[in-house]
Design a protein around this motif. Structure first.
Motif, PDB file in Angstrom:
ATOM      1  N   ASP A 143       0.837  -1.206   0.000  1.00 45.95           N
ATOM      2  CA  ASP A 143       0.000   0.000   0.000  1.00 45.95           C
ATOM      3  C   ASP A 143       0.861   1.241   0.000  1.00 45.95           C
ATOM      4  OD1 ASP A 143      -2.148  -1.513  -0.040  1.00 45.95           O
ATOM      5  OD2 ASP A 143      -2.621  -1.355   2.101  1.00 45.95           O
ATOM      6  N   THR A 144       1.866   1.201   0.835  1.00 40.57           N
ATOM      7  CA  THR A 144       2.751   2.358   0.934  1.00 40.57           C
ATOM      8  C   THR A 144       3.419   2.618  -0.404  1.00 40.57           C
ATOM      9  OG1 THR A 144       3.246   1.450   3.082  1.00 40.57           O
ATOM     10  CG2 THR A 144       4.501   3.364   2.435  1.00 40.57           C
ATOM     11  N   GLU A 145       3.849   1.515  -0.999  1.00 39.99           N
ATOM     12  CA  GLU A 145       4.493   1.642  -2.302  1.00 39.99           C
ATOM     13  C   GLU A 145       3.550   2.265  -3.321  1.00 39.99           C
ATOM     14  OE1 GLU A 145       7.394   1.241  -3.987  1.00 39.99           O
ATOM     15  OE2 GLU A 145       7.974   1.472  -1.907  1.00 39.99           O
ATOM     16  N   LYS A 146       2.306   1.786  -3.255  1.00 39.15           N
ATOM     17  CA  LYS A 146       1.332   2.240  -4.228  1.00 39.15           C
ATOM     18  C   LYS A 146       1.081   3.741  -4.047  1.00 39.15           C
ATOM     19  CE  LYS A 146      -2.960   0.698  -6.150  1.00 39.15           C
ATOM     20  NZ  LYS A 146      -4.260   0.791  -5.622  1.00 39.15           N
ATOM     21  N   LEU A 147       0.990   4.069  -2.764  1.00 42.33           N
ATOM     22  CA  LEU A 147       0.738   5.496  -2.471  1.00 42.33           C
ATOM     23  C   LEU A 147       1.870   6.352  -3.005  1.00 42.33           C
ATOM     24  CD1 LEU A 147      -0.696   5.446   1.150  1.00 42.33           C
ATOM     25  CD2 LEU A 147      -1.850   6.138  -0.946  1.00 42.33           C
ATOM     26  N   ARG A 148       3.082   5.842  -2.772  1.00 47.42           N
ATOM     27  CA  ARG A 148       4.234   6.620  -3.199  1.00 47.42           C
ATOM     28  C   ARG A 148       4.249   6.752  -4.724  1.00 47.42           C
ATOM     29  NH1 ARG A 148       9.290   5.953  -4.680  1.00 47.42           N
ATOM     30  NH2 ARG A 148       9.127   3.690  -4.711  1.00 47.42           N
ATOM     31  N   GLN A 149       3.949   5.644  -5.353  1.00 43.20           N
ATOM     32  CA  GLN A 149       3.911   5.669  -6.823  1.00 43.20           C
ATOM     33  C   GLN A 149       2.860   6.661  -7.308  1.00 43.20           C
ATOM     34  OE1 GLN A 149       3.194   1.750  -8.217  1.00 43.20           O
ATOM     35  NE2 GLN A 149       5.329   1.124  -8.054  1.00 43.20           N
ATOM     36  N   ASN A 150       1.689   6.557  -6.675  1.00 42.99           N
ATOM     37  CA  ASN A 150       0.605   7.483  -7.046  1.00 42.99           C
ATOM     38  C   ASN A 150       1.045   8.927  -6.915  1.00 42.99           C
ATOM     39  OD1 ASN A 150      -1.094   5.517  -7.669  1.00 42.99           O
ATOM     40  ND2 ASN A 150      -2.285   5.573  -5.777  1.00 42.99           N
ATOM     41  N   ARG A 151       1.721   9.175  -5.782  1.00 47.82           N
ATOM     42  CA  ARG A 151       2.130  10.558  -5.502  1.00 47.82           C
ATOM     43  C   ARG A 151       3.111  11.041  -6.565  1.00 47.82           C
ATOM     44  NH1 ARG A 151       3.507   9.970  -0.446  1.00 47.82           N
ATOM     45  NH2 ARG A 151       5.712   9.665  -0.857  1.00 47.82           N
ATOM     46  N   GLU A 152       4.044  10.154  -6.861  1.00 49.85           N
ATOM     47  CA  GLU A 152       5.040  10.559  -7.848  1.00 49.85           C
ATOM     48  C   GLU A 152       4.406  10.791  -9.218  1.00 49.85           C
ATOM     49  OE1 GLU A 152       8.066   7.623  -7.566  1.00 49.85           O
ATOM     50  OE2 GLU A 152       8.854   8.469  -5.709  1.00 49.85           O
ATOM     51  N   GLU A 153       3.474   9.906  -9.542  1.00 49.17           N
ATOM     52  CA  GLU A 153       2.782  10.082 -10.825  1.00 49.17           C
ATOM     53  C   GLU A 153       2.024  11.402 -10.855  1.00 49.17           C
ATOM     54  OE1 GLU A 153       0.263   6.730 -11.491  1.00 49.17           O
ATOM     55  OE2 GLU A 153       1.970   5.363 -11.534  1.00 49.17           O
ATOM     56  N   ARG A 154       1.392  11.661  -9.722  1.00 50.65           N
ATOM     57  CA  ARG A 154       0.601  12.897  -9.631  1.00 50.65           C
ATOM     58  C   ARG A 154       1.496  14.116  -9.816  1.00 50.65           C
ATOM     59  NH1 ARG A 154      -1.636  11.665  -4.915  1.00 50.65           N
ATOM     60  NH2 ARG A 154      -0.465  13.198  -3.735  1.00 50.65           N
ATOM     61  N   HIS A 155       2.621  14.082  -9.125  1.00 54.14           N
ATOM     62  CA  HIS A 155       3.545  15.224  -9.226  1.00 54.14           C
ATOM     63  C   HIS A 155       4.050  15.376 -10.652  1.00 54.14           C
ATOM     64  CE1 HIS A 155       4.549  15.304  -4.661  1.00 54.14           C
ATOM     65  NE2 HIS A 155       3.312  15.625  -4.945  1.00 54.14           N
ATOM     66  N   ALA A 156       4.334  14.227 -11.260  1.00 50.04           N
ATOM     67  CA  ALA A 156       4.842  14.275 -12.632  1.00 50.04           C
ATOM     68  C   ALA A 156       3.776  14.853 -13.554  1.00 50.04           C
ATOM     69  CB  ALA A 156       5.241  12.870 -13.077  1.00 50.04           C
ATOM     70  N   ARG A 157       2.527  14.407 -13.307  1.00 48.55           N
ATOM     71  CA  ARG A 157       1.428  14.917 -14.144  1.00 48.55           C
ATOM     72  C   ARG A 157       1.284  16.423 -13.990  1.00 48.55           C
ATOM     73  NH1 ARG A 157      -2.107  10.723 -12.883  1.00 48.55           N
ATOM     74  NH2 ARG A 157      -3.106  12.036 -11.333  1.00 48.55           N
ATOM     75  N   ALA A 158       1.336  16.858 -12.719  1.00 45.78           N
ATOM     76  CA  ALA A 158       1.170  18.300 -12.441  1.00 45.78           C
ATOM     77  C   ALA A 158       2.290  19.091 -13.101  1.00 45.78           C
ATOM     78  CB  ALA A 158       1.157  18.551 -10.944  1.00 45.78           C
ATOM     79  N   ALA A 159       3.528  18.536 -13.016  1.00 46.34           N
ATOM     80  CA  ALA A 159       4.670  19.225 -13.619  1.00 46.34           C
ATOM     81  C   ALA A 159       4.493  19.296 -15.126  1.00 46.34           C
ATOM     82  CB  ALA A 159       5.965  18.502 -13.252  1.00 46.34           C
ATOM     83  N   GLU A 160       3.984  18.197 -15.675  1.00 38.84           N
ATOM     84  CA  GLU A 160       3.783  18.136 -17.123  1.00 38.84           C
ATOM     85  C   GLU A 160       2.733  19.164 -17.560  1.00 38.84           C
ATOM     86  OE1 GLU A 160       5.374  16.766 -19.347  1.00 38.84           O
ATOM     87  OE2 GLU A 160       4.042  17.100 -21.055  1.00 38.84           O
TER      88      GLU A 160
END
Ligand SMILES: Nc1ncnc2c1ncn2[C@@H]1O[C@H](COP(=O)(O)OP(=O)(O)OP(=O)(O)O)[C@@H](O)[C@H]1O
Length: 910
Positions: A143-160
């Motif tokens: 779960d933690t991993e998933k959350l972290r992945q989600n967060r990173e994806e989200r940040h990447a999306r926002a940056a994009e």
């Protein structure tokens, strides 16, 4: 050992002396670093990591669960002299990396989906030599991993997105500010529009111009007004720094007090950003809080406006013997307290001449331009503060009263800094606060200067201000770090005593308090220890002040009994007179004071003051000062004066029967200070809400009773109506145009209530209904508020129906129209309820199932109403084509909507 040395970085860091100030810090290790450390394979024992005992058994237990027995990584070595280490370091495993070394994990070293002891161990120094335990925490890793992945994806999306839009974070912030500004403007426009609609409808009068602020005339009445404590709010204008930072105004001052609504309304718009978990997008919205105060001053109000409304009545109160007037300026640092109290220059410029000198004969002038006084240091005209206006008016007052009584004003000026009292007129000489035998607080060592003119007083204040403690905060370059108290005491001169001391009696006293700016600990991150202690002291004393004022406000509901006859008649008794005079008040400096005869004006007043003082100070129960409490004396409860020097100093003024207290809460309107502003407003509101609340509670009880009653009625009516609609829709074809329709329907209705099986429920396509239902979206809520939505909703429903013609002479048509109106009202109620429900669900106050259930109920109700109405209109059309008996038709039409009324109408026709 540092991270660069190749030692386990997290552990090293957490044990590093430089971090030992933060013993409970838990850090999250980045996977890459973990990997590199694991790869290096440096055994912990070699790293010099100290081993310490866990602080508590509880901590050890927790650690043991988390640590998962990673004894190998726990390390047991200890650097000599290292401080005990209590921090824990949680290291996350690197993703899809086959770690090497270690091998202490009970799960092997695959590192995927499980903790790997070598690279991802969770270890504490207290876990050393502990046997491995299976840990339930391990299962949470994916779960933690998933959350972290989600967060990173989200940040990447926002940056994009930002990149695509070509926006910098500053530009994004500016866009947000623009959006919020727009929302606030729309809110204001919509509020104003609603108000004008009410004026047009005649719900409120347009004749009273002051009632035309936003929110006026809403039918609320202020609960019993507490005249002894008044609370005002003042907003300062935005400054250049705030505007440059793209901040925006969050405060709207609504109605001002009117004879019918003797309070002002102030709205605080709080911008909200939340992440929608559904589509991972940020949603912007705005919450508006409403506050009521005795009056509110917007950013264009001047010091003179504030003075005339809030302070002048206090000055007028000074003509009454025994008056104890206190004015506080409260607020965040940089919110304009000093500007309000001392004027635009803070009266920090040097006095124009020695303090003992006499004034220049300045003209009495309030207003923007400071007409006289010391030469201004800047070319801009100075704005006079409350102090100046008060002093000028007090001198004016004493001149007027000179015919009856000769009063001499005295002035003292001190600051309370770090709970110590310093005399600002004596180069910050330390004074001591003691209680006399009557339980009154007296400041020893405080100088009081007899005043000849207001100018002399102003020069003294300037001199004192130059001694005041100031500091620099993020919001104010010259922030006051102490509470500054200016006391003006009107004394009656009674000649001189044999030893040459002046004989005088305190007639009235006014305390003007510029409180130190409140601050939040979070903002004092960069402050030194000294500044933090200072800030803590300020906040503590402000809290104590609030508690005291609130307690007094609560106690002001308690009627103080009239003094006994003995006490009242003691005016001529020298012993009693001495006691009462001493209890009345005395100036701070005992050497100057004479024990006087009781004031001829108010012997009773002083006696009450004794009783009140001693009771408040908690002395009445012990009888230390005045003996046991007289039977019938109200138990006024505990007022926490002793919590700070500030409250102790002002105790006598606050509890006097002739006390008049006002608080001017100064707020910053900018979005950057929204939390501060909200805190200040809540502080100010709490000062005065005790008595209002009691009323509110009663009102709430009443409303609840009414709602219960209405619900009971509605439920009955709704059940009947639904049944009628079902039956009516089946029977409609056959009964249309039938003169026996009423009879027919009654039979149908009766039969449905008997044991006959109920007609099948109409098929409702919920999905379709939900799509077409105008549930308000974020944007609509933010833009419009309830009223606008409400109207839109009704309009939309009206479109579903045949739009009725204007009322005619045709009674049947009018009847139909009234049915229409009835249905719309119910529709409105249904919508109102659904709107509130939806709002509640948004903020998680309603469980989703409950919400859906309720919504379904409301939608059914809505469908039923619309169906019934459509049936009425359809039938009415047919009837107009082939007219039938009007009376029977009325019954028919009304019967579908309201069976009870139809039955009554039918009975009357028969
Ligand atoms: N109503 C106002 N109109 C114009 N300027 C104002 C107003 N109120 C405050 N200011 C300006 O804002 C700045 C900060 O105000 P001030 O020093 O009065 O804050 P304060 O609340 O006393 O702060 P502190 O508690 O830190 O002493 C000053 O430069 C002052 O001139």
């Amino acid at each position: 050992m540092t991270l660069d040395s190749g030692a386990p970085p997290s552990t090293t860091n957490s044990n590093n002396n430089s971090n030992s100030n933060n013993p409970r810090r838990t850090s999250l290790r980045l996977p890459s670093k973990s990997f590199s450390r694991a790869s290096s394979g440096a055994p912990l024992a070699e790293t010099g990591i100290p081993t310490v005992k866990a602080a508590t058994v509880r901590a050890r237990h927790r650690d043991s669960i988390i640590s998962n027995g990673s004894t190998g990584s726990g390390g047991s070595g200890g650097a000599a002299g290292a401080r005990p280490q209590r921090s824990r370091t949680l290291e996350l495993p690197p993703l899809n990396v086959q770690t090497g070394g270690g091998g202490h994990s009970p799960y092997g070293g695959d590192g995927i989906g499980r903790w790997n002891a070598s690279s991802t161990s969770v270890h504490t120094t207290s876990s050393a030599n502990r046997s491995p335990l299976p840990s339930p925490v391990l299962t949470s890793r994916p779960d933690t991993e998933k959350l972290r992945q989600n967060r990173e994806e989200r940040h990447a999306r926002a940056a994009e997105v930002r990149r695509q839009l070509g926006r910098t974070p500053e530009e994004a912030a500016a866009e947000h500010a623009h959006f919020f500004r727009q929302m606030i403007n729309e809110w204001r426009e919509s509020a104003q529009r609603r108000l004008m609609e009410r004026v047009a409808r005649g719900t409120i009068g347009a004749t009273d111009p002051s009632a035309l602020g936003i929110g006026a005339g809403d039918g609320e009445t202020l609960a019993e007004e507490n005249q002894r404590i008044k609370v005002y709010v003042r907003t300062r204008p935005m400054n250049a720094r705030e505007m440059a930072a793209n901040q925006f105004e969050l405060i709207t001052v609504g109605q001002r007090p009117t004879p019918t609504h003797p309070y002002a309304k102030l709205f605080l718009h709080e911008p909200k950003m939340r992440l929608d978990t559904f589509d991972q997008r940020k949603r912007m919205s705005m919450a508006t809080q409403t506050f009521r105060f005795d009056d509110a001053f917007d950013s264009v109000s001047t010091n003179e406006d504030v003075y005339l409304k809030a302070v002048e009545p206090l000055v007028q109160a000074m003509q009454h013997p025994g008056a104890r007037v206190t004015l506080f300026a409260y607020g965040q640092t940089g919110s304009g307290k000093t500007h309000t109290m001392f004027g635009s220059d803070g009266m920090r410029t040097a006095p124009s001449h020695p303090a003992t000198g006499h004034g220049h004969g300045h003209a009495h002038a309030r207003g923007h331009a400071h007409p006289a006084g010391p030469a201004p240091t800047s070319p801009t005209p100075q704005v006079a503060g409350v102090h100046e206006m008060v002093l000028r008016d007090l001198f004016e007052l004493t001149r007027h009263m000179a015919e009856h009584i000769h009063l001499v004003p005295y002035l003292c000026f001190f600051e309370i800094h770090r709970n110590r009292i310093h005399d600002l007129l004596q180069s910050r000489a330390r004074c001591t606060l003691r209680s006399d035998r009557h339980g009154r607080s007296r400041i020893f060592g405080l100088q009081e200067v007899a005043l000849d003119s207001p100018e002399m007083a102003l020069d003294l204040i300037r001199q004192g201000n130059s001694n005041r403690t100031v500091g620099t905060t993020g919001l104010n370059a010259a922030a006051s770090r102490s509470h500054a108290v200016v006391q003006v005491i009107l004394c009656e001169e009674l000649g001189r005593m044999t030893d040459g001391r002046r004989k005088r009696r305190v007639y009235a006293k006014m305390s003007l308090v510029d409180l130190a700016g409140s601050e939040r600990a979070a903002e004092a991150k960069d402050a030194s220890t000294k500044e933090r202690v200072e800030g803590g002291g300020i906040n503590r004393s402000l809290l104590a002040l609030k508690e005291c004022i609130r307690a007094l406000s609560r106690l002001s509901a308690v009627k103080i009994p009239p003094p006994s006859k003995d006490a009242t008649s003691s005016g001529g008794d020298p012993t009693a007179a001495t006691a009462t005079a001493a209890a009345g008040d005395a100036l701070g400096q005992p050497s100057d004071d004479a024990t006087l005869a009781a004031p001829p004006h108010s012997p009773a007043l002083s006696t009450i003051s004794v009783a009140t003082t001693s009771t408040m100070a908690g002395l009445s129960s012990t009888g230390q000062a005045n003996g046991p409490t007289a039977p019938g004396t109200p138990q006024l409860g505990h007022v926490p004066f002793r919590a700070s020097q500030l409250t102790l100093v002002l105790k006598d003024s606050l509890i006097s029967p002739e006390a008049h207290t006002a608080v001017i809460a100064c707020v910053t309107p900018s979005s950057g200070s929204v939390e501060h502003t909200s805190n200040t407003l809540r502080y100010a509101r709490r000062v005065k809400t005790i008595r209002v609340r009691r009323k509110r509670r009663a009102r709430r009880r009443m409303v609840r009773r009414m709602v219960r009653q209405l619900n009971a009625d509605n439920e009955e009516e709704l059940i009947e109506m639904e049944v009628e609609v079902e039956v009516g829709s089946v029977a409609n074809e056959s009964i249309a145009g039938d003169s026996l329709a009423g009879e027919h329907q009654r039979t149908a209705s009766t039969s449905t209530h008997s044991d006959e099986p109920a007609a099948p429920e109409p098929e409702i396509d919920w999905l379709q209904l939900a799509r077409t239902t105008l549930l308000p979206g974020d944007d609509i809520i933010a833009a419009g508020g309830g009223g606008v939505l409400f109207q839109e909703y009704i309009d939309a429903d009206e479109d579903l129906l045949v739009r009725p013609e204007a009322p005619t002479a045709d009674p049947a048509l009018n009847f139909t129209l009234s049915c229409h109106r009835w249905a719309l009202n119910h529709q409105a109620q249904a919508h109102d309820a659904s709107y509130r429900l939806w709002q509640a669900a948004r903020f998680g106050r309603v469980h989703e199932d409950v919400y859906l259930q309720q919504l379904e109920h409301l939608l059914r109700e809505r469908v039923a109403i619309v169906d019934a109405l459509a049936a009425v209109v359809e039938r009415r059309r047919r009837e107009r084509a082939a007219p039938v008996d009007d009376d029977a038709n009325d019954v028919l039409a009304y019967g579908i909507i309201c069976p009870a009324a139809a039955a009554a109408a039918s009975a009357s026709i028969e």
